[in-house]
Scaffold this motif. Structure first.
Motif, PDB file in Angstrom:
ATOM      1  N   GLY A   1       0.782  -1.237   0.000  1.00  0.00           N
ATOM      2  CA  GLY A   1       0.000   0.000   0.000  1.00  0.00           C
ATOM      3  C   GLY A   1       0.809   1.280   0.000  1.00  0.00           C
ATOM      4  O   GLY A   1       0.241   2.372  -0.001  1.00  0.00           O
ATOM      5  N   THR A   2       2.149   1.189  -0.021  1.00  0.00           N
ATOM      6  CA  THR A   2       2.987   2.390  -0.043  1.00  0.00           C
ATOM      7  C   THR A   2       2.941   3.027  -1.431  1.00  0.00           C
ATOM      8  O   THR A   2       3.102   2.334  -2.445  1.00  0.00           O
ATOM      9  CB  THR A   2       4.456   2.036   0.292  1.00  0.00           C
ATOM     10  N   GLN A   3       2.696   4.332  -1.479  1.00  0.00           N
ATOM     11  CA  GLN A   3       2.655   5.062  -2.750  1.00  0.00           C
ATOM     12  C   GLN A   3       4.074   5.249  -3.278  1.00  0.00           C
ATOM     13  O   GLN A   3       4.984   5.569  -2.523  1.00  0.00           O
ATOM     14  CB  GLN A   3       1.993   6.426  -2.562  1.00  0.00           C
ATOM     15  N   VAL A   4       4.248   5.086  -4.611  1.00  0.00           N
ATOM     16  CA  VAL A   4       5.540   5.248  -5.264  1.00  0.00           C
ATOM     17  C   VAL A   4       5.328   6.145  -6.474  1.00  0.00           C
ATOM     18  O   VAL A   4       4.501   5.845  -7.339  1.00  0.00           O
ATOM     19  CB  VAL A   4       6.119   3.891  -5.721  1.00  0.00           C
ATOM     20  N   LEU A   5       6.057   7.257  -6.539  1.00  0.00           N
ATOM     21  CA  LEU A   5       5.977   8.178  -7.673  1.00  0.00           C
ATOM     22  C   LEU A   5       7.306   8.127  -8.415  1.00  0.00           C
ATOM     23  O   LEU A   5       8.362   8.393  -7.835  1.00  0.00           O
ATOM     24  CB  LEU A   5       5.711   9.611  -7.179  1.00  0.00           C
TER      25      LEU A   5
ATOM     26  N   ILE B   1       9.980   8.709  -5.499  1.00  0.00           N
ATOM     27  CA  ILE B   1       9.579   9.235  -4.188  1.00  0.00           C
ATOM     28  C   ILE B   1       8.607   8.228  -3.576  1.00  0.00           C
ATOM     29  O   ILE B   1       7.726   7.706  -4.270  1.00  0.00           O
ATOM     30  CB  ILE B   1       8.867  10.604  -4.312  1.00  0.00           C
ATOM     31  N   PHE B   2       8.726   7.981  -2.277  1.00  0.00           N
ATOM     32  CA  PHE B   2       7.873   7.027  -1.587  1.00  0.00           C
ATOM     33  C   PHE B   2       6.989   7.728  -0.560  1.00  0.00           C
ATOM     34  O   PHE B   2       7.334   8.781  -0.038  1.00  0.00           O
ATOM     35  CB  PHE B   2       8.730   5.985  -0.849  1.00  0.00           C
ATOM     36  N   GLY B   3       5.835   7.116  -0.251  1.00  0.00           N
ATOM     37  CA  GLY B   3       4.991   7.558   0.854  1.00  0.00           C
ATOM     38  C   GLY B   3       3.927   8.566   0.460  1.00  0.00           C
ATOM     39  O   GLY B   3       3.571   8.724  -0.706  1.00  0.00           O
ATOM     40  N   THR B   4       3.441   9.270   1.485  1.00  0.00           N
ATOM     41  CA  THR B   4       2.343  10.214   1.276  1.00  0.00           C
ATOM     42  C   THR B   4       2.759  11.409   0.418  1.00  0.00           C
ATOM     43  O   THR B   4       1.926  11.982  -0.273  1.00  0.00           O
ATOM     44  CB  THR B   4       1.809  10.725   2.627  1.00  0.00           C
ATOM     45  N   ARG B   5       4.059  11.764   0.453  1.00  0.00           N
ATOM     46  CA  ARG B   5       4.531  12.870  -0.399  1.00  0.00           C
ATOM     47  C   ARG B   5       4.401  12.527  -1.867  1.00  0.00           C
ATOM     48  O   ARG B   5       4.202  13.395  -2.699  1.00  0.00           O
ATOM     49  CB  ARG B   5       5.968  13.242  -0.054  1.00  0.00           C
TER      50      ARG B   5
ATOM     51  N   GLU C   1       1.997  10.862  -3.384  1.00  0.00           N
ATOM     52  CA  GLU C   1       0.637  11.141  -3.823  1.00  0.00           C
ATOM     53  C   GLU C   1       0.395  12.644  -3.956  1.00  0.00           C
ATOM     54  O   GLU C   1      -0.217  13.107  -4.911  1.00  0.00           O
ATOM     55  CB  GLU C   1      -0.355  10.519  -2.840  1.00  0.00           C
ATOM     56  N   ALA C   2       0.899  13.412  -2.999  1.00  0.00           N
ATOM     57  CA  ALA C   2       0.708  14.867  -3.042  1.00  0.00           C
ATOM     58  C   ALA C   2       1.448  15.493  -4.229  1.00  0.00           C
ATOM     59  O   ALA C   2       0.897  16.338  -4.937  1.00  0.00           O
ATOM     60  CB  ALA C   2       1.184  15.490  -1.738  1.00  0.00           C
TER      61      ALA C   2
END
Length: 165
Positions: A24-28, A57-61, A63-64
């Motif tokens: 579930g970790t976001q990856v950009l 970039i990983f995590g909530t950042r 997604e933002a």
């Protein structure tokens, strides 16, 4: 002791790709183009040679930032290098060096979006106009007061980063 820090500034080469891991970790993931200047041996002129750097970039950042980054956006990136290697389905060995991003600074203004979705510096800056509000009918029956002086904000060319302290 070794130091693994990277600072680059350049333009995004493609729109960022937002994915999620199985946990579930976001990856950009996105790419940044940076130029290297070299002198041409035949002509003696300086020429720019592009380098393409993969960033993640990983995590909530992640997604933002996916909402704001677009192809062509000018950014400054700070992070660390990470080496990855893997074997393809046909048995070939592959490897990649990428930047794991810790910090992103936007170098393009948000209101100057160009045709391909990225942001570029505006060609001319328009200064906003400031004036006192027009008097209402009820105000015209009261004694006249001196007009209010409204100070214009500082020029948009002055930023907090320009202040030396």
């Amino acid at each position: 002791m070794s130091i693994n820090r990277v600072n680059i500034s350049g333009n995004l080469t493609r729109d960022p790709e937002l994915r999620a891991t199985a946990g579930g970790t976001q990856v950009l993931a996105f790419g940044v183009a940076v130029n290297d200047r070299r002198r041409n041996q035949q002509t003696g002129a300086w020429e720019d040679y592009p380098n393409f750097v993969d960033c993640v970039i990983f995590g909530t950042r992640a997604e933002a930032l996916a909402r704001y980054l677009r192809k062509g956006s000018k950014v400054a990136i700070e992070g660390k290098l990470r080496y990855s290697s893997w074997e393809t389905k046909d048995g070939q060995r592959r490897s990649k060096l990428e930047v794991v991003v810790d910090d992103v600074d936007f170098l393009s203004s948000r209101n100057s979006q160009n045709a391909d979705g990225g942001y570029s510096a505006p060609s001319q800056r328009q200064q906003p106009t400031y004036s006192a509000p027009a008097p209402s009918v009820a105000a015209s029956q009261q004694p006249q007061q001196a007009p209010q002086v409204v100070q214009a904000p500082p020029s948009p060319d002055v930023y907090d980063e320009d202040i030396p302290f």
